[in-house]
Each structure stands twice: as structure tokens, then as C-alpha cells.
Design an enzyme around this catalytic site. Structure first.
Site, PDB file in Angstrom:
ATOM      1  N   CYS A   1      53.357 -20.969 -56.157  1.00  0.00           N
ATOM      2  CA  CYS A   1      53.877 -19.601 -56.001  1.00  0.00           C
ATOM      3  C   CYS A   1      55.263 -19.653 -55.390  1.00  0.00           C
ATOM      4  O   CYS A   1      56.086 -18.776 -55.625  1.00  0.00           O
ATOM      5  CB  CYS A   1      52.955 -18.792 -55.097  1.00  0.00           C
ATOM      6  SG  CYS A   1      51.229 -18.871 -55.568  1.00  0.00           S
TER       7      CYS A   1
ATOM      8  N   GLU B   1      48.213 -12.211 -52.246  1.00  0.00           N
ATOM      9  CA  GLU B   1      49.481 -12.924 -52.403  1.00  0.00           C
ATOM     10  C   GLU B   1      49.642 -13.162 -53.884  1.00  0.00           C
ATOM     11  O   GLU B   1      48.761 -13.720 -54.540  1.00  0.00           O
ATOM     12  CB  GLU B   1      49.437 -14.244 -51.619  1.00  0.00           C
ATOM     13  CG  GLU B   1      50.786 -14.964 -51.587  1.00  0.00           C
ATOM     14  CD  GLU B   1      50.806 -16.153 -52.494  1.00  0.00           C
ATOM     15  OE1 GLU B   1      50.009 -17.085 -52.266  1.00  0.00           O
ATOM     16  OE2 GLU B   1      51.598 -16.161 -53.447  1.00  0.00           O
TER      17      GLU B   1
END
Lengths: 85, 543
Positions: free
Chosen positions: B327, B293
Site C-alpha cells: 500500500c 486502510e
């Protein structure tokens, strides 16, 4: 310290923090997601399409930054907190 | 004799403690913060359960007070990385052969230790070392970490229970083996829970890891290692090797035993080691399982029918909590011209109330960014906006690194929708606004969809359901986590499985069974009770 094209970006940033701003202005982002990218100065520059001549210039100018950590070296590449405020 | 067919029940999410004045958790947390601040510890490598002090050291400092040293940590050399690989491979056989109920019991014990005995420890370590306020530490280091452990045990139950059909006289089984090799866990600074899960998700499924923690998260991550050990994790199952990423990666990616990578971090680094793995592909005993990720350029998109108050709060919370270092943090917004004056006014009012400061003072909504390099990078983006004719800083823009790495919550308004801060991930408390004509909704949606290479999170706001649906369809591939009328941050384990595609990663959804499946290497087993004794099939017979 001596800068050369093989220096890792991690080491460069650790030893010459002003290199972050310098390289950003050249179009090379070496801090992404708050962390240094992997690889060498040469690899990071080549990825952005810079030539050997460009890389040689980076090495020379980064060396000046490394040798003058507390001075304004004339590139206006360093972060100047007062100016930003 | 252990002959129970056991299944872990579906748990509830760990309740979030308030840390309100006078609460017991606040008192305990304050005491732990003082304790950690009053000492300077030494953090070794931990390989095969042994602490190794290499002598090549670095300092762990507080982002909100970088003159304060929390710890000295030791860095791994290439030889230490090889030792870690060897220790992992040595521990592998007994760990993968341990009944999974026992493995899960260890991980569930970690959850209980974090929920009780070590809650203040892990929160205080995360606050001091990673610059989080009590709430941000609580939802990450305590609650999300605990949730990962508890829900993963339930997901593993579901996965192992899934078995193929068997016809008469035949039994078919799936044996969910771990990967053949070790897993390299490469964790980020911004979430203690992710650091834990990048190791423990593969470990639960019988894998062993070599763990390179982010240098700026070593303080809390070291405590995780200690808690894992106390819970009964055998030596060598996780091997803790702080150090330079490229030094460590060079050994890891040249190891024939590399079985998988569990990564959260930058797109650049992810792509770089994917290339290296591709180049080295013939060296490996199996194809390394790559799960990552990475970055995001997460958006808020409002239609003219949206409630401007709701959009405003989504921007302030989504962009500025934990200084935008999530994020999933909102970092670009597309706002219709008719709503902009109201939204601008509300954001200005809210941000005016924010204070930025030390984590020790619980009154601050925001604290410092993680380190000097990150600070310099963010400050340069702000400077680019100051220097541009197509960008205007309408809120904030101030920075100060004299004591801590403080950046004001900053809002940039642009006339060029492709201005650099609309396209590149900044990973700081900076959001860029592009105001579009109300009647150009479809064009603006297309702009949002095509502006960034990332596709992690995004949010759309509209009261008009048809327009909401139009945005939902137009932005289908622009985010792996997509929010309707809510901010794009704050994914919760088991509720919003997390991950994005395009440049944002492999979308293997942490916080769901989808991630755990990636750490299995199934073997199909067929047993026939009465096997044929003649090769001939009936169709071969003469008429």
C-alpha cells in the site's frame, strides 16, 4: 458461461480474465489493490456514468470474450504477452 | 485468585533474520518450502472451531508458478456466513469476560510460536502463496506479525490503565468494553501480518470476528488459524470464511449484530460497503465502527538540494520491493530537472542488476505479482504508457505470464503530470516520473498535493532544511506516513504507526494504541459513597 449485467465483478474476472483489460479500456477498473472490486457489472458501470445502452454493449462484447477465451476476438482488448514484450 | 495489577512491558521489535547462505534459518526455510511444494492440502472453513468442507472449491496456486497447486480451498455460502456470525456471537460472552491478561497471554503465545516453532512455516507459506522473497516474507509474516502481538499487549496495558479522576467520596471508572456485536475482518493478500492484526487487534480487546481472508492469501492465513488454535484461542472467537467478498459481505452488512469492520483493501470496496452500511444503518443494534486502510498513490518528491544517490535508491527500493504490491509503495516521483540525469542513470544501473523469478531461488530481488487479474491490470497500464505520446517507458515494460505472473520493474517518464499512471494506483512494479523545472518547486509541491485522491505515504528529499520544511508544510495532508529523506515504505510497528487519510482510509494507525482504542466501547461508571437525601440545592434556600 453467460454474461449478464448482474454478474459480479469477482465472478466475471474469474471466468473471463480478459475482462480486466476490456473494462479498463472502457474506464472501469475492476482490479484495485490487486483484488477485484465488489458489486455487479451494472453497478461498476453505473458508477462511472455509463448508460443502459453502454452496459448492454459491454454484456455483448464480454460474451464474445467469454466464448473465445483463446482467440483474438478483434477488440484488441486482451493482453498479448508477445506484443508487450 | 488472580488479583495482580499487571502491565505488559514495552517490548523490542523482533530481530530480522538474514537468511544468508549457510545460516540455520535458511536451511530450515528451504526444507519447509520443499515440504509445502511436495503436497497439496485442503483448506476448509473454520466456524466455531469446526472445519467445514463445503464442496464449492477453488485452487490456491503459486504466483511464480501458476501451474503448481498448493491447496484446494472451500468457499463459504451465505448460510455459512450466518453460521460464522452465530458462532462468533456465541463465543462472545465468555471471551469478553475472560480477564484481559489471559487474552493477552494467548496472543503473546502466538507471537512466541511464530518466532520459534512456526517461523519457517509462516514464511514459507507466505513466500509460496503470496510470491514473496525470503526477506519480504521475514519482515512481514514473521517480524511484523510478532511485533503486532507483542506491542498490542503493551498498548492494551496503557489503555486499560487510563482512568478518570475521582473526587472525594466518589469513585469513577472506565470499563473498556469490546464492541457490542461482532467485528468483520476483511484482509488483503499483500501482508500476512495485516491479516493477523485485522483479527487479533479487536480480539485482544475482547471482540470476536468473522474473517474473510483474501482468496490469494488463504494458504498462509489458514496456517495462522492453526497457530491461533494451538496458542489456546477459544473456538468461535475468530471464524475463518474464505469465499467471494460480495457474497459474504451481503450477509455481514445485513446482520443487526455487526459491531465493526476492520479492513485493508481497495478504496472502491471500502466506499462501497460504507454506502451499504449507511443504507442499512437503522438495522444495526449499534453504529458499526468502521476502520479501514485502503489505497495509495504514494510519492517521492525531490528538491534540487537532495542527494541524487539517496533519491535513486529510495525509488528502486520503494517502488519495486515485493513487486510494488505494498500500500505504501512509491508509484509517482517528482524530480527536479537538474538531478534527473544522475538519478536516471543510477536507477538504470541498479535495475539492470535486478532479477525477477521464482521464490524458491533466493537470488531474486523481485518475484511475481499476485494473480492473473492483477497481472492483466498492470500490463494494461504499461500498455497505456506505450500507446501515449506523453509517456515514455525508460526502464522495463516487459511482462510474461506464461509460467508465473512476472512484470519487469518499470519506470515511465511523463510530460503530462496528470497522465493516468501518475494518478491511479497500479499496485505493481511501476513508477512514473515527472521531471519539473528546478525553479518551480512550490508549483510542483502543489501538483503533488492535488494530483491524487489518496494520502497514504509520501517522502520528500532535500538537504536544504528550509526547502525541506516548505515541502513538509505544503504536503501536510498528502500523506499519513510522511518520510524525510527516506523511502516511503517499510513502516515498523511502534516506530511508524501506519495509516493515511483522504481516500486512503480512516487513519486509525495500526501498530499503535490508536488502533486498539477503536475496538473499545468504554462504559463510564460513577459510584457515590454517600449520596444526597434531599433534592434541594443550597441556592434554593431563602435569604
Amino acid at each position: 458461461m453467460t454474461i449478464n449485467k448482474d454478474i459480479s465483478i469477482e465472478e466475471l474476472i474469474e471466468e473471463v480474465p480478459a475482462s480486466v483489460g476490456y473494462l479498463m479500456k472502457e474506464g472501469i477498473r475492476c482490479i484495485v489493490c490487486g483484488e477485484p472490486i465488489w458489486g455487479s457489472l451494472e453497478e461498476a458501470a453505473e458508477e462511472k456514468g455509463f448508460t443502459n445502452k453502454d452496459i448492454e454493449r459491454f454484456v455483448k462484447e464480454l460474451q464474445v470474450l467469454a466464448d473465445n477465451p483463446d482467440e483474438n476476438v478483434g477488440f484488441e482488448k486482451k493482453i498479448d504477452v508477445d506484443k508487450l514484450n | 485468585m488472580n488479583n495482580a495489577i499487571f502491565s505488559f512491558p514495552h517490548p523490542q521489535n523482533e530481530p530480522i533474520k538474514s537468511y544468508a547462505p549457510g545460516s540455520p534459518e535458511r536451511i530450515e526455510l528451504k526444507a519447509k518450502l520443499e515440504e509445502f511444494k511436495s503436497q497439496e492440502i485442503e483448506i476448509p472453513l473454520i466456524i466455531g472451531g469446526k472445519e467445514i468442507f463445503t464442496g464449492d472449491t477453488g485452487k490456491v496456486v503459486m504466483p511464480t508458478d501458476h501451474g503448481h497447486v498448493l491447496a484446494t480451498y472451500h468457499k463459504a455460502s451465505p448460510e455459512h456466513v450466518q453460521m460464522a456470525i452465530d458462532a462468533a456471537m456465541k463465543a462472545k460472552k465468555s471471551w469478553e469476560e475472560m480477564p484481559w491478561i489471559e487474552r493477552a497471554s494467548i496472543t503473546l503465545k502466538v507471537a512466541e510460536l511464530l518466532a520459534t516453532k512456526y517461523r519457517s512455516t509462516i514464511n514459507a507459506a507466505t513466500m509460496l502463496g503470496q510470491g514473496k522473497n525470503p526477506f519480504q516474507a521475514e519482515i512481514d509474516a514473521a517480524c511484523e506479525t510478532i511485533d503486532f502481538f507483542r506491542f498490542n499487549a503493551a498498548y492494551a496495558s496503557q489503555i486499560y490503565a487510563q482512568q478518570p479522576n475521582s473526587s472525594t467520596g466518589v469513585i469513577n471508572r472506565l470499563e473498556y468494553r469490546p464492541l457490542e456485536g461482532f467485528v468483520f475482518a476483511l484482509s488483503p493478500f499483500n501482508f500476512t501480518s495485516i491479516a493477523s492484526n485485522l483479527n487479533m487487534a479487536p480480539v485482544l480487546m475482547g471482540n470476536v470476528t468473522v474473517w474473510k481472508p483474501a482468496t490469494t492469501a488463504i494458504f498462509s492465513n489458514y496456517w495462522l488459524m492453526k497457530i491461533f488454535k494451538e496458542a489456546g484461542l477459544p473456538d468461535g472467537v475468530i471464524n475463518f470464511v474464505p469465499g467471494k467478498g460480495s457474497t459474504i459481505g451481503n450477509v455481514i452488512f445485513n446482520s443487526p449484530e455487526l459491531g465493526g469492520i476492520h479492513f485493508t483493501g481497495s478504496t472502491n470496496t471500502f466506499q462501497q460497503f460504507w454506502k451499504i452500511i449507511g443504507k442499512n444503518i437503522t438495522k444495526y443494534k449499534s453504529y458499526p465502527r468502521i476502520v479501514g486502510e485502503t489505497g495509495g498513490k504514494d510519492f517521492i518528491f525531490a528538491h534540487s538540494s537532495a542527494d541524487p544517490e539517496i533519491v535513486s535508491v529510495a525509488i528502486t527500493r520503494g517502488a519495486f520491493e515485493y513487486q510494488g504490491q505494498k500500500c505504501s509503495a512509491a508509484s509517482r516521483a517528482y524530480i527536479p530537472a537538474s538531478l534527473w540525469p544522475t538519478i536516471e542513470s543510477r536507477i538504470k544501473d541498479d535495475v539492470a542488476e535486478f532479477t525477477v523469478g521464482d521464490v524458491i531461488d533466493f537470488s531474486h530481488f523481485m518475484n511475481a505479482v499476485i494473480d492473473e487479474a492483477a497481472f492483466d491490470s498492470i500490463a494494461n497500464y504499461i500498455q497505456m504508457a506505450k500507446d501515449s505520446n506523453s509517456a515514455e517507458i525508460i526502464i522495463g515494460g516487459g511482462v510474461d505470464k506464461s509460467k508465473g505472473y512476472f512484470v519487469e520493474p518499470t519506470v515511465i517518464k511523463v510530460t503530462d503530470p496528470h497522465f493516468v499512471t501518475m494518478e491511479e494506483e497500479i499496485f505493481g512494479p511501476v513508477i512514473t516520473i515527472y521531471v519539473y523545472d528546478d525553479d518551480k518547486y512550490a508549483e510542483a509541491l502543489e501538483l503533488c498535493n492535488t494530483t491524487s485522491p489518496y494520502a497514504l505515504t509520501g517522502a520528500i528529499f532535500a538537504q536544504d532544511r528550509e526547502k525541506l520544511l516548505e515541502g513538509y508544510n505544503a504536503l501536510r495532508y498528502s500523506a499519513g506516513n510522511f518520510y524525510l529523506n527516506d523511502k516511503p515504505t517499510g513502516a515498523v510497528v511502534d516506530q511508524q504507526p501506519f495509516g493515511g487519510a483522504r481516500g486512503s482510509g480512516t487513519n486509525d494507525k495500526a501498530g499503535s494504541y490508536l488502533n486498539l482504542v477503536r475496538w473499545t466501547n468504554p462504559r463510564t461508571i460513577k459510584e457515590t459513597f454517600v449520596a444526597p437525601t434531599n433534592y434541594r440545592y443550597p441556592f434554593l434556600d431563602k435569604e
